[in-house]
Design a protein around this motif. Structure first.
Motif, PDB file in Angstrom:
ATOM      1  N   TRP A 135      -3.969 -22.793 -21.038  1.00 43.93           N
ATOM      2  CA  TRP A 135      -4.012 -21.482 -21.157  1.00 43.93           C
ATOM      3  C   TRP A 135      -3.312 -20.955 -22.098  1.00 43.93           C
ATOM      4  N   ILE A 136      -2.157 -21.552 -23.087  1.00 47.91           N
ATOM      5  CA  ILE A 136      -2.028 -20.621 -23.966  1.00 47.91           C
ATOM      6  C   ILE A 136      -2.631 -19.874 -24.901  1.00 47.91           C
ATOM      7  N   ARG A 137      -3.802 -20.198 -25.249  1.00 43.83           N
ATOM      8  CA  ARG A 137      -4.766 -19.607 -26.247  1.00 43.83           C
ATOM      9  C   ARG A 137      -5.446 -18.928 -25.740  1.00 43.83           C
ATOM     10  N   ARG A 138      -5.590 -18.429 -24.445  1.00 37.01           N
ATOM     11  CA  ARG A 138      -5.606 -17.060 -24.240  1.00 37.01           C
ATOM     12  C   ARG A 138      -4.878 -16.128 -23.794  1.00 37.01           C
ATOM     13  N   ARG A 139      -3.769 -16.109 -24.013  1.00 38.89           N
ATOM     14  CA  ARG A 139      -2.374 -15.436 -24.860  1.00 38.89           C
ATOM     15  C   ARG A 139      -1.640 -14.684 -25.885  1.00 38.89           C
ATOM     16  N   ILE A 140      -2.166 -16.045 -26.926  1.00 36.46           N
ATOM     17  CA  ILE A 140      -1.668 -15.861 -27.816  1.00 36.46           C
ATOM     18  C   ILE A 140      -2.697 -15.662 -29.359  1.00 36.46           C
ATOM     19  N   VAL A 141      -3.143 -14.282 -29.743  1.00 36.64           N
ATOM     20  CA  VAL A 141      -3.608 -14.247 -31.083  1.00 36.64           C
ATOM     21  C   VAL A 141      -3.576 -14.928 -32.602  1.00 36.64           C
ATOM     22  N   PRO A 142      -3.860 -15.582 -32.785  1.00 35.62           N
ATOM     23  CA  PRO A 142      -4.107 -16.441 -34.266  1.00 35.62           C
ATOM     24  C   PRO A 142      -4.115 -15.123 -35.460  1.00 35.62           C
ATOM     25  N   VAL A 143      -3.417 -14.445 -35.873  1.00 34.90           N
ATOM     26  CA  VAL A 143      -3.686 -13.842 -36.894  1.00 34.90           C
ATOM     27  C   VAL A 143      -2.986 -14.222 -38.448  1.00 34.90           C
ATOM     28  N   GLY A 144      -3.849 -14.273 -39.464  1.00 35.96           N
ATOM     29  CA  GLY A 144      -3.240 -14.681 -40.905  1.00 35.96           C
ATOM     30  C   GLY A 144      -2.669 -13.702 -41.240  1.00 35.96           C
ATOM     31  N   ALA A 145      -1.431 -14.239 -42.261  1.00 36.75           N
ATOM     32  CA  ALA A 145      -0.601 -13.512 -42.377  1.00 36.75           C
ATOM     33  C   ALA A 145      -0.738 -14.088 -44.561  1.00 36.75           C
ATOM     34  N   PHE A 146      -0.640 -13.160 -45.110  1.00 36.30           N
ATOM     35  CA  PHE A 146      -1.017 -14.182 -46.759  1.00 36.30           C
ATOM     36  C   PHE A 146       0.489 -13.489 -47.713  1.00 36.30           C
ATOM     37  N   LEU A 147       0.522 -14.864 -48.755  1.00 34.41           N
ATOM     38  CA  LEU A 147       1.889 -14.521 -49.629  1.00 34.41           C
ATOM     39  C   LEU A 147       1.627 -15.284 -50.821  1.00 34.41           C
ATOM     40  N   ILE A 148       1.637 -14.652 -52.078  1.00 32.85           N
ATOM     41  CA  ILE A 148       1.604 -14.605 -52.934  1.00 32.85           C
ATOM     42  C   ILE A 148       3.545 -14.707 -53.627  1.00 32.85           C
ATOM     43  N   VAL A 149       3.522 -15.539 -54.884  1.00 27.36           N
ATOM     44  CA  VAL A 149       4.993 -15.433 -55.567  1.00 27.36           C
ATOM     45  C   VAL A 149       4.764 -15.905 -57.044  1.00 27.36           C
ATOM     46  N   THR A 150       5.213 -14.623 -57.640  1.00 29.97           N
ATOM     47  CA  THR A 150       4.850 -14.848 -58.679  1.00 29.97           C
ATOM     48  C   THR A 150       5.586 -15.779 -60.281  1.00 29.97           C
ATOM     49  N   GLU A 151       5.310 -15.862 -60.847  1.00 26.75           N
ATOM     50  CA  GLU A 151       6.903 -16.800 -62.207  1.00 26.75           C
ATOM     51  C   GLU A 151       8.214 -16.305 -61.888  1.00 26.75           C
ATOM     52  N   PRO A 152       9.318 -17.191 -62.276  1.00 35.10           N
ATOM     53  CA  PRO A 152      10.398 -16.479 -62.760  1.00 35.10           C
ATOM     54  C   PRO A 152      10.225 -15.132 -63.230  1.00 35.10           C
ATOM     55  N   LEU A 153      11.110 -14.220 -63.483  1.00 37.38           N
ATOM     56  CA  LEU A 153      11.489 -13.133 -63.479  1.00 37.38           C
ATOM     57  C   LEU A 153      12.609 -13.200 -64.031  1.00 37.38           C
ATOM     58  N   SER A 154      12.262 -12.103 -64.848  1.00 36.22           N
ATOM     59  CA  SER A 154      13.945 -12.033 -66.582  1.00 36.22           C
ATOM     60  C   SER A 154      14.668 -11.600 -65.709  1.00 36.22           C
ATOM     61  N   PRO A 155      16.134 -11.400 -66.138  1.00 35.71           N
ATOM     62  CA  PRO A 155      17.298 -10.947 -65.516  1.00 35.71           C
ATOM     63  C   PRO A 155      17.059  -9.534 -65.670  1.00 35.71           C
ATOM     64  N   GLY A 156      16.972  -8.960 -66.687  1.00 37.03           N
ATOM     65  CA  GLY A 156      16.132  -7.139 -66.840  1.00 37.03           C
ATOM     66  C   GLY A 156      15.232  -7.015 -65.821  1.00 37.03           C
ATOM     67  N   GLN A 157      13.964  -7.598 -65.501  1.00 36.35           N
ATOM     68  CA  GLN A 157      13.380  -7.479 -64.213  1.00 36.35           C
ATOM     69  C   GLN A 157      14.092  -6.875 -62.996  1.00 36.35           C
ATOM     70  N   LEU A 158      14.590  -8.088 -62.518  1.00 34.60           N
ATOM     71  CA  LEU A 158      15.330  -8.403 -61.199  1.00 34.60           C
ATOM     72  C   LEU A 158      16.104  -7.610 -61.341  1.00 34.60           C
ATOM     73  N   GLN A 159      17.356  -6.652 -61.873  1.00 37.23           N
ATOM     74  CA  GLN A 159      18.012  -6.135 -61.946  1.00 37.23           C
ATOM     75  C   GLN A 159      17.235  -4.791 -61.941  1.00 37.23           C
ATOM     76  N   ARG A 160      15.868  -4.391 -62.817  1.00 30.72           N
ATOM     77  CA  ARG A 160      15.349  -3.037 -62.950  1.00 30.72           C
ATOM     78  C   ARG A 160      14.375  -3.054 -61.129  1.00 30.72           C
ATOM     79  N   LEU A 161      14.026  -3.683 -60.885  1.00 37.41           N
ATOM     80  CA  LEU A 161      13.176  -4.202 -59.732  1.00 37.41           C
ATOM     81  C   LEU A 161      13.742  -4.322 -58.275  1.00 37.41           C
ATOM     82  N   MET A 162      15.464  -5.047 -58.250  1.00 43.74           N
ATOM     83  CA  MET A 162      15.326  -5.884 -57.321  1.00 43.74           C
ATOM     84  C   MET A 162      16.712  -6.201 -57.422  1.00 43.74           C
TER      85      MET A 162
END
Length: 424
Positions: free
Chosen positions: A244-271
């Motif tokens: 009953w649940i499966r007829r009402r919910i669609v499983p959709v893929g979500a994908f993620l990546i995570v980088t190596e740690p960024l430098s303090p300079g990169q952190l300040q520039r980008l985020m």
């Protein structure tokens, strides 16, 4: 590059599960050991109920440990559309429910002393096209007048103070939103539930369930139990008697990546403000910094299932998308790449309630971190005789026509959204 969730790999495994036989009678059986189930088990145990939490794999293994770790207020839909469809009062109530979800997460982190780097960093929704900025501005005006006066617009000229990219045309800021280490949070919730007396069974998928005189009998490979009440917090699970649940919910893929740690300079520039960031495209991308200063970048890279081959292919697409936003990350190493399945409803709104004596809460549609935590706690009250507290109680949930659990239409949907992003 590890093809595993950064959140699960960098948090302590849950070690409070019980090894005793699964048998006997319980007040409540909670099916699913993600955020909804763990939150519900904790709330029910606090009430003095005898609770069995049944998880098919391990705590947080599915969507709850595979998302972006964003704890955002506000629903996915445009506020004006929601107000037009449901009325302003209903739209405001639903909006405030997402606010309450973020508050609930913060409160549980404090009360249960969960070390998960919770922080109210705010969410920035970026306009991918000039005309998108106008839509966001109209939405913000209504939000500020009706339900969220703290929201504000960020003009394109000021965007560099928020994110170090020229790709976007301004954005809408939601200051109440938060970020956290979601792996530590979900495992911390389950640990808190066990500490309060809930019995947590991992690798105990529910394979059969039937109504009996004194409740419901649930069968797992680890044994059978009888529970007076049952809460399904199983999301898109393909295991067990959940047709009953499966007829009402669609499983959709979500994908993620995570980088190596960024430098303090990169952190300040980008985020510089460390916001959660999401854009306005139909094939949305989103990003944030992890607690150890890595860039997490995710999105609907492909309308496909998650498996190692699919995840790796999606990771290459996401790396290219990340470099489009931040060209200086072109040579940055990717340390993690993974996927998960989002439990999407047709209108992208959750569903919670009761059917034939079985309670359920799921369908968070990519906005579940805060809402699932809130709904676990609310469903404990609903099952204790307070159905009025359920914000989704008046939403019907018809089956999706022509759909029986296998999303054959996802490639078509993906092509449609790609076309929309080109022309709108």
């Amino acid at each position: 590059m590890k093809l595993t969730s950064y959140w699960l790999d960098t948090s302590q495994p849950f070690n409070e599960g019980t090894s005793k036989p699964l048998e006997g009678h319980y007040d409540v059986a909670v099916v699913g050991g993600g955020l909804t189930g763990s939150s519900a088990a904790l709330a029910l145990a606090k009430k003095g109920a005898r609770v069995a939490l049944l998880e098919a794999e391990t705590i947080g293994n599915a969507a709850s440990g595979r998302n972006g770790g964003m704890c955002n207020n506000g629903f996915a839909q445009n506020y004006a559309i929601m107000a037009g469809k449901y009325g302003k009062d209903a739209a405001n109530a639903l909006y405030k429910a997402f606010d309450a979800g973020v508050d609930m997460v913060e409160r549980l982190v404090q009360e249960e002393k969960i070390d998960c780097s919770f922080s109210r960093v705010g969410k920035l929704k970026l306009a991918a096209k000039p005309e998108h900025y106008d839509v966001l501005a109209r939405s913000q005006e209504l939000l500020a007048a009706n339900v969220d006066p703290g929201t504000r617009m960020i003009a394109r000229a000021d965007l560099r103070n928020e994110v170090g990219t020229n790709r976007y045309y301004g954005g809408l800021l939601f200051p109440k939103s938060a970020g956290m280490h979601v792996g530590r949070f979900v495992r911390g919730l389950a640990t808190a539930a066990a500490r309060r007396g809930a019995e947590v069974y991992e690798r105990a998928p529910v394979m059969a369930m039937r109504k009996i005189a004194d409740g419901h009998e649930l069968e797992t490979p680890r044994g059978k139990i009888v529970a007076r009440q049952v809460l399904l917090a199983s999301g898109i699970s393909q295991v067990g008697p959940l047709g009953w649940i499966r007829r009402r919910i669609v499983p959709v893929g979500a994908f993620l990546i995570v980088t190596e740690p960024l430098s303090p300079g990169q952190l300040q520039r980008l985020m510089p403000t460390r916001r959660n960031v999401v854009d306005t495209r139909n094939l949305v991308v989103y990003w944030r910094l992890t607690p150890d200063n890595r860039m997490l970048f995710g999105g609907r890279a492909r309308f496909a299932v998650s498996n190692p081959q699919s995840d790796e292919k999606s990771g290459r697409i996401l790396k290219a998308a990340m470099v489009e936003v931040y060209p200086e990350l072109a040579s940055t190493r990717i340390d993690y790449c993974w996927g998960g399945m989002v439990d999407m409803t047709r209108d992208r709104l959750p569903r919670s309630g009761e059917r034939d004596g079985i309670y359920y809460s799921m369908g968070y549609s990519g906005h579940g971190t805060q809402m699932s935590t809130l709904m676990g706690s609310i469903m404990a009250e609903v099952m204790d005789g307070r159905p009025d507290l359920n914000p989704w109680k008046d939403f019907d949930w018809p089956a999706i026509p022509g759909y029986f659990g296998r999303p054959w239409f996802l490639p078509i949907l993906g092509a449609y959204y790609r076309m929309k992003d080109l022309v709108t």
